[in-house]
Scaffold this motif. Sequence first.
Motif, PDB file in Angstrom:
ATOM      1  N   THR A 124       2.611   1.942  -3.383  1.00  0.00           N
ATOM      2  CA  THR A 124       1.675   2.255  -4.462  1.00  0.00           C
ATOM      3  C   THR A 124       1.049   3.628  -4.267  1.00  0.00           C
ATOM      4  O   THR A 124       0.781   4.347  -5.234  1.00  0.00           O
ATOM      5  CB  THR A 124       0.572   1.181  -4.550  1.00  0.00           C
ATOM      6  OG1 THR A 124       1.170  -0.114  -4.605  1.00  0.00           O
ATOM      7  CG2 THR A 124      -0.272   1.369  -5.800  1.00  0.00           C
ATOM      8  N   ALA A 125       0.809   4.018  -3.013  1.00  0.00           N
ATOM      9  CA  ALA A 125       0.219   5.325  -2.715  1.00  0.00           C
ATOM     10  C   ALA A 125       1.263   6.404  -2.465  1.00  0.00           C
ATOM     11  O   ALA A 125       0.918   7.522  -2.055  1.00  0.00           O
ATOM     12  CB  ALA A 125      -0.698   5.219  -1.497  1.00  0.00           C
ATOM     13  N   TYR A 145      -3.833  -3.561  -3.059  1.00  0.00           N
ATOM     14  CA  TYR A 145      -3.909  -4.213  -1.754  1.00  0.00           C
ATOM     15  C   TYR A 145      -4.938  -5.348  -1.772  1.00  0.00           C
ATOM     16  O   TYR A 145      -4.714  -6.408  -1.180  1.00  0.00           O
ATOM     17  CB  TYR A 145      -4.248  -3.197  -0.673  1.00  0.00           C
ATOM     18  CG  TYR A 145      -4.224  -3.776   0.727  1.00  0.00           C
ATOM     19  CD1 TYR A 145      -3.017  -4.003   1.380  1.00  0.00           C
ATOM     20  CD2 TYR A 145      -5.401  -4.113   1.387  1.00  0.00           C
ATOM     21  CE1 TYR A 145      -2.987  -4.543   2.664  1.00  0.00           C
ATOM     22  CE2 TYR A 145      -5.380  -4.655   2.663  1.00  0.00           C
ATOM     23  CZ  TYR A 145      -4.173  -4.872   3.291  1.00  0.00           C
ATOM     24  OH  TYR A 145      -4.150  -5.424   4.555  1.00  0.00           O
ATOM     25  N   ASN A 152      -4.919   7.284  -3.846  1.00  0.00           N
ATOM     26  CA  ASN A 152      -5.157   6.019  -3.155  1.00  0.00           C
ATOM     27  C   ASN A 152      -5.821   4.948  -4.001  1.00  0.00           C
ATOM     28  O   ASN A 152      -5.760   3.767  -3.638  1.00  0.00           O
ATOM     29  CB  ASN A 152      -5.996   6.269  -1.897  1.00  0.00           C
ATOM     30  CG  ASN A 152      -5.207   6.916  -0.780  1.00  0.00           C
ATOM     31  OD1 ASN A 152      -4.490   6.248  -0.043  1.00  0.00           O
ATOM     32  ND2 ASN A 152      -5.318   8.227  -0.666  1.00  0.00           N
ATOM     33  N   ALA A 166      -3.595   2.008  -4.980  1.00  0.00           N
ATOM     34  CA  ALA A 166      -3.175   1.251  -3.800  1.00  0.00           C
ATOM     35  C   ALA A 166      -4.318   0.415  -3.249  1.00  0.00           C
ATOM     36  O   ALA A 166      -4.110  -0.729  -2.811  1.00  0.00           O
ATOM     37  CB  ALA A 166      -2.649   2.209  -2.728  1.00  0.00           C
ATOM     38  N   TYR A 187       0.829  -1.210   0.000  1.00  0.00           N
ATOM     39  CA  TYR A 187       0.000   0.000   0.000  1.00  0.00           C
ATOM     40  C   TYR A 187       0.864   1.260   0.000  1.00  0.00           C
ATOM     41  O   TYR A 187       0.636   2.181  -0.786  1.00  0.00           O
ATOM     42  CB  TYR A 187      -0.942   0.022   1.202  1.00  0.00           C
ATOM     43  CG  TYR A 187      -2.099   0.971   0.971  1.00  0.00           C
ATOM     44  CD1 TYR A 187      -3.314   0.492   0.515  1.00  0.00           C
ATOM     45  CD2 TYR A 187      -1.960   2.354   1.164  1.00  0.00           C
ATOM     46  CE1 TYR A 187      -4.366   1.353   0.251  1.00  0.00           C
ATOM     47  CE2 TYR A 187      -2.997   3.217   0.913  1.00  0.00           C
ATOM     48  CZ  TYR A 187      -4.209   2.715   0.452  1.00  0.00           C
ATOM     49  OH  TYR A 187      -5.242   3.580   0.174  1.00  0.00           O
TER      50      TYR A 187
END
Length: 454
Positions: A229-230, A303, A296, A299, A226
């Motif tokens: 990716t974010a 996730y 987000n 992510a 997470y």
Amino acid sequence: MDLLCFFLVVLLPSVLGLDFGYHSTESLENFLKTVNQNYPSITHLHSIGKSVAGRDLWVFVLGRFPTKHTIGIPEFKYVANMHGDEVVGREILLHLIEYLVTQYGQNAEIEQIINSTRIHILPSMNPDGFEAVVRPDCMFSDGRYNKNKFDLNRNFPDAFEANTVEIQPETQAVMDWVESETFVLSANLHGGAMVASFPYDNSNAAVAAKGVTPDQDVFIHLAKTYSFTANMSRSDGCDDSNRFEDGITNGYTWYPVQGGMQDYNYIWGQCFEITLELSCCKYPPENELQTFWATNRPALIEYMKQVHLGVKGQVFDIQRNPIANAIVEVVGRNHICPYRTNQNGEYYLLLLPGNYTLNVTVPGFKSITQKLELPAGHQLYSALKYDIVYPGPAFRATTSTTQIPSCPKAVSVSSTNEAALLLSTTFTLCFSATPLLMMIFSTDTLSCILSSFW
């Protein structure tokens, strides 16, 4: 042209118009009901309980079979707004719902995720707190607590020290929900920092030194998935005291939390959960919400895919009847509450690629072990399927039951169904009413079936 516009309005689902603003509890409920009505084949909407003030705790479910668990399809969940004044997660989960339903059938990745996973989304665990916010502020708004002035993230049973606070209706609803499903992976969304935090949140010297879990490698992977990716890993933090290497932290190392939800999920619910702190400002201006969503969204999607890490399968007797309540754990990764099969004999273990030894125990019989190699699997939207057939009478224990590690008692759970066995102080198991006693064993040797991906 007017006729064309009319048809476009009629044909396009109304959910495409979700705005980037803060939605009242009534607006949230109306939105979820509208989406469910427009996409009935892949969605299900239900309330898991009510808040102190009587507001429904709505859970929106997406999947190929949204109304019930299907063997082999893991259960995943997102929860937001358990602190009523931490609102970014609440809004981006509404946009996630809109994105998933409108992309289904259009986007191969989203279609595979929904077809292979049952996704549960609780946008607001604390609607009373949200409605109580009068003067939004970045750090100290009204509404953090529920209507009874309890912090819901300090309100769950704790395995490390007695938590004597009164269990609140919102907490009890989530506990019953966790008990009713076979959740494998989860995240709860907060605000006030920029970090992905993983268990344990609490600890003691006797049980878990420095908050380290048996699945530390998996939790670090989940948090980094997470965070990277974010772009949390590139954040300078919210102030000098909140800078986290790689954008992740162990919760206990950050600061101890007694009665936290993520520890409860991991220990009693057999569900790996991390806490996502998504914004320095708990209640940022509405004009920033679109940026939070854009940051987000990738992510949140990535996730969800992690629910397909590791291995899954069923434990059977030699007549191919599923065995419920069998312990299935990896050698060297014993959990505080042993991880057990559900009523279908299913188990799910999140693991990174590598070589492992499974230890399987059916009460009344000797434990068996089996080695397996896990390749990278979640890219295929399925963990490795590994079914286990338990052996015959040669593996009976010398006593009527096998001694099983004790599990801390979660005194607030009142359900008496089979899943409540997870919550007893010790496991004194009697199989007189189960299919196991009716098994007619042959002299068949151990049969472990390794087949293709589910």
